[in-house]
Design a protein around this motif. Structure first.
Motif, PDB file in Angstrom:
ATOM      1  N   THR A  58       0.781  -1.052  -0.016  1.00 28.77           N
ATOM      2  CA  THR A  58      -0.002  -0.065  -0.028  1.00 28.77           C
ATOM      3  C   THR A  58       0.867   1.257  -0.034  1.00 28.77           C
ATOM      4  O   THR A  58       0.605   2.271  -0.807  1.00 28.77           O
ATOM      5  N   ILE A  61       2.389   1.692  -3.643  1.00 33.41           N
ATOM      6  CA  ILE A  61       1.555   2.122  -4.536  1.00 33.41           C
ATOM      7  C   ILE A  61       1.005   3.673  -4.309  1.00 33.41           C
ATOM      8  O   ILE A  61       0.844   4.374  -5.146  1.00 33.41           O
ATOM      9  N   ILE A 174      -1.157  -1.466  -9.469  1.00 30.72           N
ATOM     10  CA  ILE A 174      -2.059  -1.054  -8.680  1.00 30.72           C
ATOM     11  C   ILE A 174      -3.041  -2.508  -8.721  1.00 30.72           C
ATOM     12  O   ILE A 174      -3.377  -2.815  -7.807  1.00 30.72           O
TER      13      ILE A 174
ATOM     14  N   ALA B  12      -8.427   3.433  -5.989  1.00 34.79           N
ATOM     15  CA  ALA B  12      -6.850   3.135  -6.446  1.00 34.79           C
ATOM     16  C   ALA B  12      -7.070   2.662  -7.932  1.00 34.79           C
ATOM     17  O   ALA B  12      -6.367   3.135  -8.869  1.00 34.79           O
ATOM     18  N   GLY B  16      -5.419   4.770 -10.923  1.00 31.31           N
ATOM     19  CA  GLY B  16      -4.294   4.166 -11.833  1.00 31.31           C
ATOM     20  C   GLY B  16      -4.858   3.971 -13.198  1.00 31.31           C
ATOM     21  O   GLY B  16      -4.100   4.414 -14.296  1.00 31.31           O
TER      22      GLY B  16
END
Lengths: 196, 204
Positions: A58, A61, A174, B12, B16
């Protein structure tokens, strides 16, 4: 604008003060995540606790996404950010030694300091080991120096080696992280609980 | 599945996806013109030949001499331990790692100060730090360090001190200055070693 230290916006001495403060917070976060327990850390190798993987993945990223967006908004210039050059034979050897030490000792270097500071005796022994190892390496440096700097690949990045765009690789990483998070939850549910 | 995890995962993935479609961006790493102008007017970039000679003699590990002249000139004469980066390739990415070493003082030199200053401005513009120019270049080096001129007898003591340093430096760099300080090599004292005579051999 950034990076602040490279461009002398933060001077050389303040750099250390900030590093100290950030280090304190880092230690605090490690403790909060429960990383001062060697049983929890070693759990990732035995399959009963994957918090280590989740926390560090975590962090990675989050930092990656943050840096890429900051670069896009011109808040930081990624070409000025230092990237360690890769020396593959020493990287592989170092990785193996580090991994072995992690399994045997139950700590990685940062978490051992964290655990030693809350009074864990095994972490203190681990720290003594680290300093013995560092000293041995330092005193016999001349023997290793050729090996340490062998196989220089320069400042390579994964997406360059794979021939991908930076953004595509970020997206892929991700996705891999999220899959890993759910997969490790699934594994944890099926491995016998270890009390610690 | 925990709803919070699902929410964070969605964010997330979204970030991305945005990253995937953002165009590549190369930031300009140039120094802004005002700062560059201020830096050019700043005199602190000069390093005198005496300072350089001191650094070399004392084996200071924290500096890197960079010769920006042509290949022929570099082959004919160069300062000890210097690296050759011709002026026309000072911007080349091949040489960038040398110039980016933070801890080293990078000292440019050419025959005079002119070319070295050009190299300095080009590097300064790329935001490289810890860079200097050898004042007067190789010509000044030859004049002051290799062939120092004796000061007039009325000159202050400092000039004589400087002169004697330069004479010593000149000898160090292998060019005996005309007025070398006479110093005879000390004669090795002859030590007579008296060996014990062996006892007469023979007999039984």
């Amino acid at each position: 604008m950034g990076p602040l230290v490279t461009q002398d916006i933060i001077g050389g001495n303040w750099n250390f003060v900030l590093a100290f403060i950030l280090g304190l917070f880092f230690g605090g976060v490690l403790e909060q995540a429960g990383f001062s327990s060697s049983r929890k850390l070693a759990g990732v190798f035995y399959g009963y606790d994957f918090v280590v993987l989740r926390v560090f993945f975590t962090a990675a990223i989050t930092a990656m996404v943050g840096l890429l967006f900051f670069h896009y908004f011109e808040w930081i210039d990624l070409s000025l950010v230092y990237v360690n050059p890769t020396f593959w034979p020493s990287a592989l050897t170092g990785g193996a030694i580090m991994g072995l030490g992690f399994i045997v000792g139950g700590f990685c270097p940062g978490t051992s300091v964290c655990a030693a500071s809350i009074g864990k005796i095994d972490a203190m022994v681990f720290l003594v080991g680290i300093f013995i190892g560092i000293s041995l390496f330092g005193f016999t440096y001349d023997w290793w120096v050729d090996f340490v700097f062998a196989g220089d690949l320069g400042r390579i990045k994964v997406y360059d080696s794979l021939g991908m765009r930076q953004g595509s690789f970020a997206f892929m990483l991700i996705a891999v992280a999220l899959i890993a998070f759910y997969a490790t939850r699934w594994i944890e549910k099926r491995v016998k609980k270890v009390e610690y | 599945m925990n709803i919070r995890y699902a929410f964070v995962s969605a964010i997330a993935i979204l970030l991305g996806a945005v990253l995937m479609f953002l165009p590549e961006k190369q930031l300009k790493i140039e120094k802004n013109p005002v700062d560059l102008l201020l830096a050019i007017n700043d005199e602190s970039r000069w390093i005198s030949t005496d300072e350089l000679a001191h650094s070399i003699v004392e084996k200071d590990p924290y500096f890197l001499l960079i010769d920006v002249r042509s290949e022929d000139e570099y082959q004919t004469f160069s300062l000890p331990g210097s690296l050759h980066i011709p002026l026309d390739s000072i911007q080349s990415p091949n040489y960038l790692p040398y110039l980016q070493q933070e801890g080293l003082r990078k000292i440019f030199y050419s025959n005079t100060s002119a070319k070295a200053t050009q190299a300095w401005v080009l590097s300064k513009r790329r935001n490289l730090s810890n860079i200097y120019v050898l004042e007067g270049g190789v010509n000044r080096w030859v004049e002051t360090i290799l062939n120092p001129v004796k000061p007039a007898s009325t000159a202050p003591q400092e000039e004589f001190d400087l002169y004697s340093f330069r004479v010593a430096a000149s000898q160090y760099f292998g060019n005996s200055a005309e007025e070398t300080v006479e110093s005879e090599a000390p004669k090795k004292p002859m030590i007579q070693v008296s060996r014990k005579k062996k006892a007469a051999q023979g007999g039984c």
